[in-house]
Design a protein around this motif. Sequence first.
Motif, PDB file in Angstrom:
ATOM      1  N   VAL A 180     -51.940 -54.948 -40.865  1.00 23.26           N
ATOM      2  CA  VAL A 180     -51.748 -56.266 -40.248  1.00 23.26           C
ATOM      3  C   VAL A 180     -53.087 -56.985 -40.114  1.00 23.26           C
ATOM      4  N   TRP A 181     -54.129 -56.236 -39.739  1.00 21.42           N
ATOM      5  CA  TRP A 181     -55.483 -56.816 -39.655  1.00 21.42           C
ATOM      6  C   TRP A 181     -55.910 -57.372 -41.021  1.00 21.42           C
ATOM      7  N   THR A 182     -55.655 -56.610 -42.073  1.00 17.58           N
ATOM      8  CA  THR A 182     -55.994 -57.064 -43.426  1.00 17.58           C
ATOM      9  C   THR A 182     -55.184 -58.296 -43.810  1.00 17.58           C
ATOM     10  N   ASP A 183     -53.879 -58.264 -43.523  1.00 17.76           N
ATOM     11  CA  ASP A 183     -53.000 -59.389 -43.855  1.00 17.76           C
ATOM     12  C   ASP A 183     -53.418 -60.674 -43.144  1.00 17.76           C
ATOM     13  N   GLN A 184     -54.057 -60.530 -41.988  1.00 23.02           N
ATOM     14  CA  GLN A 184     -54.498 -61.702 -41.233  1.00 23.02           C
ATOM     15  C   GLN A 184     -55.941 -62.094 -41.565  1.00 23.02           C
ATOM     16  N   GLY A 185     -56.441 -61.617 -42.678  1.00 21.16           N
ATOM     17  CA  GLY A 185     -57.767 -62.037 -43.126  1.00 21.16           C
ATOM     18  C   GLY A 185     -58.893 -61.160 -42.663  1.00 21.16           C
ATOM     19  N   ALA A 231     -42.718 -56.228 -32.017  1.00 23.77           N
ATOM     20  CA  ALA A 231     -44.083 -56.675 -32.295  1.00 23.77           C
ATOM     21  C   ALA A 231     -44.207 -58.168 -32.039  1.00 23.77           C
ATOM     22  N   LEU A 232     -45.408 -58.582 -31.675  1.00 29.01           N
ATOM     23  CA  LEU A 232     -45.733 -59.983 -31.428  1.00 29.01           C
ATOM     24  C   LEU A 232     -46.868 -60.397 -32.356  1.00 29.01           C
ATOM     25  N   THR A 233     -46.743 -61.583 -32.955  1.00 27.59           N
ATOM     26  CA  THR A 233     -47.828 -62.147 -33.754  1.00 27.59           C
ATOM     27  C   THR A 233     -47.896 -63.647 -33.504  1.00 27.59           C
ATOM     28  N   ALA A 234     -48.918 -64.281 -34.062  1.00 28.05           N
ATOM     29  CA  ALA A 234     -49.017 -65.737 -33.986  1.00 28.05           C
ATOM     30  C   ALA A 234     -47.882 -66.363 -34.795  1.00 28.05           C
ATOM     31  N   PRO A 262     -48.577 -63.758 -41.198  1.00 23.47           N
ATOM     32  CA  PRO A 262     -47.756 -63.166 -42.251  1.00 23.47           C
ATOM     33  C   PRO A 262     -46.703 -62.217 -41.667  1.00 23.47           C
ATOM     34  N   PRO A 263     -45.653 -61.905 -42.429  1.00 21.37           N
ATOM     35  CA  PRO A 263     -44.626 -60.960 -41.960  1.00 21.37           C
ATOM     36  C   PRO A 263     -45.237 -59.602 -41.614  1.00 21.37           C
ATOM     37  N   LEU A 264     -44.567 -58.889 -40.705  1.00 26.86           N
ATOM     38  CA  LEU A 264     -45.056 -57.601 -40.239  1.00 26.86           C
ATOM     39  C   LEU A 264     -44.352 -56.464 -40.969  1.00 26.86           C
ATOM     40  N   TYR A 309     -55.618 -66.703 -30.495  1.00 25.81           N
ATOM     41  CA  TYR A 309     -56.735 -66.087 -31.225  1.00 25.81           C
ATOM     42  C   TYR A 309     -56.287 -65.275 -32.442  1.00 25.81           C
ATOM     43  N   GLY A 310     -54.992 -64.991 -32.564  1.00 22.97           N
ATOM     44  CA  GLY A 310     -54.512 -64.149 -33.649  1.00 22.97           C
ATOM     45  C   GLY A 310     -54.411 -62.699 -33.233  1.00 22.97           C
ATOM     46  N   GLY A 311     -53.903 -61.881 -34.158  1.00 18.64           N
ATOM     47  CA  GLY A 311     -53.728 -60.470 -33.880  1.00 18.64           C
ATOM     48  C   GLY A 311     -52.265 -60.088 -33.842  1.00 18.64           C
ATOM     49  N   ALA A 312     -51.981 -58.962 -33.214  1.00 15.10           N
ATOM     50  CA  ALA A 312     -50.612 -58.468 -33.113  1.00 15.10           C
ATOM     51  C   ALA A 312     -50.524 -57.476 -31.970  1.00 15.10           C
TER      52      ALA A 312
END
Length: 360
Positions: free
Chosen positions: A69-74, A340-343, A347-349, A228-231
């Motif tokens: 997920v960290w990679t998918d978010q840049g 799970a929670l994301t911004a 991207p999809p989890l 701020y982003g993350g999950a």
Amino acid sequence: MTPLGQDLIARISRTGPMTVADYMTECLLHPRHGYYTTRDPFGQSGDFITAPEISQMFGELIGLWLAQVWTDQGAPSAFVLAELGPGRGTLMSDVLRATARVPGFHGAADLHLVEASPVLRRAQEDALQGHKITFHDHPGSLPDAPLFLIANEFFDALPIRQFQRGKTGWHERMIGADADGLHWGLGPETALEALAGRLEDTKEGQIVELNAPALPIAEDIGNRIATYGGAALIIDYGDAESIGDTFQALKDHETIDVFSSPGAADLTAHVAFGPLARAALPARASGLTPQGVFLEELGITGRARQLAAGLSGAALETHIAAHRRLTHPEEMGTLFKVLALTAPDAPPLPGLDPNPLASP
């Protein structure tokens, strides 16, 4: 009766019945007699065992999920890696070992643990030697930064209130005391905004549980991730909404009466994930996914076969039993759920139902 039980009986005799939430708070966090403040409750020698203690596979897959997920978010160059209620530190230790070869992940991670128990903080320091840890009493003091957070069996231990439906409204379940000890009672009919609409999906005599402390925590996490982003990955036993009495006490791996050992037994209740997802808005919630399905989607069976290749005899039997316990429907596979929670624009989890449990 335990020393804390005697204190609670005296307190109720002086000031009147107490809520389930007050009872849980005293039993779990009393500074001298509280369950979590005085002992390490985990593992075969404790009162219960959690998924990370069952098998290293659980933490390894969670770690690789976070890294993906960290990679998918840049791959943000600096982020907060946090865990709520880290137990002995086993889960985070497995996460860090599994991600050690992910380029840039450890260098970007700032490790934060939210833990109220001094006993467990010492265990976490031992398990995570070589890693810089910042401890917090509450998630609200986490730094403002992209947040990648784990909460495994955290929300189930937060204090609940219970309400029993009457003919026309709700009565709070209260705890009283007499010469025979602690006992249940009902308060007068009350109206709460949090119970609005629940008359429509319940019957007279049924119980609904409210976990008020969980909602501001979910709201804070959701706001941080939306900003701020993350999950955040939340794993616990429960369902989308609360229905029925799920309040329980565990001691020596057995369920016991909730009033029999105040301060000497774990107290928990099932998690209602729907209220958490709604409180976390505007963060986007995933669908609610059974733990077994989630772990299979992440490849636990392949990992289990890889580890089994080097085992034999009793060790192999234990390993097979661990895989079964984590994934099979009659064990933890269905009772435990993953949210799970994301911004909103993330991207999809991986591994999770994409149909949101709550929508803006």
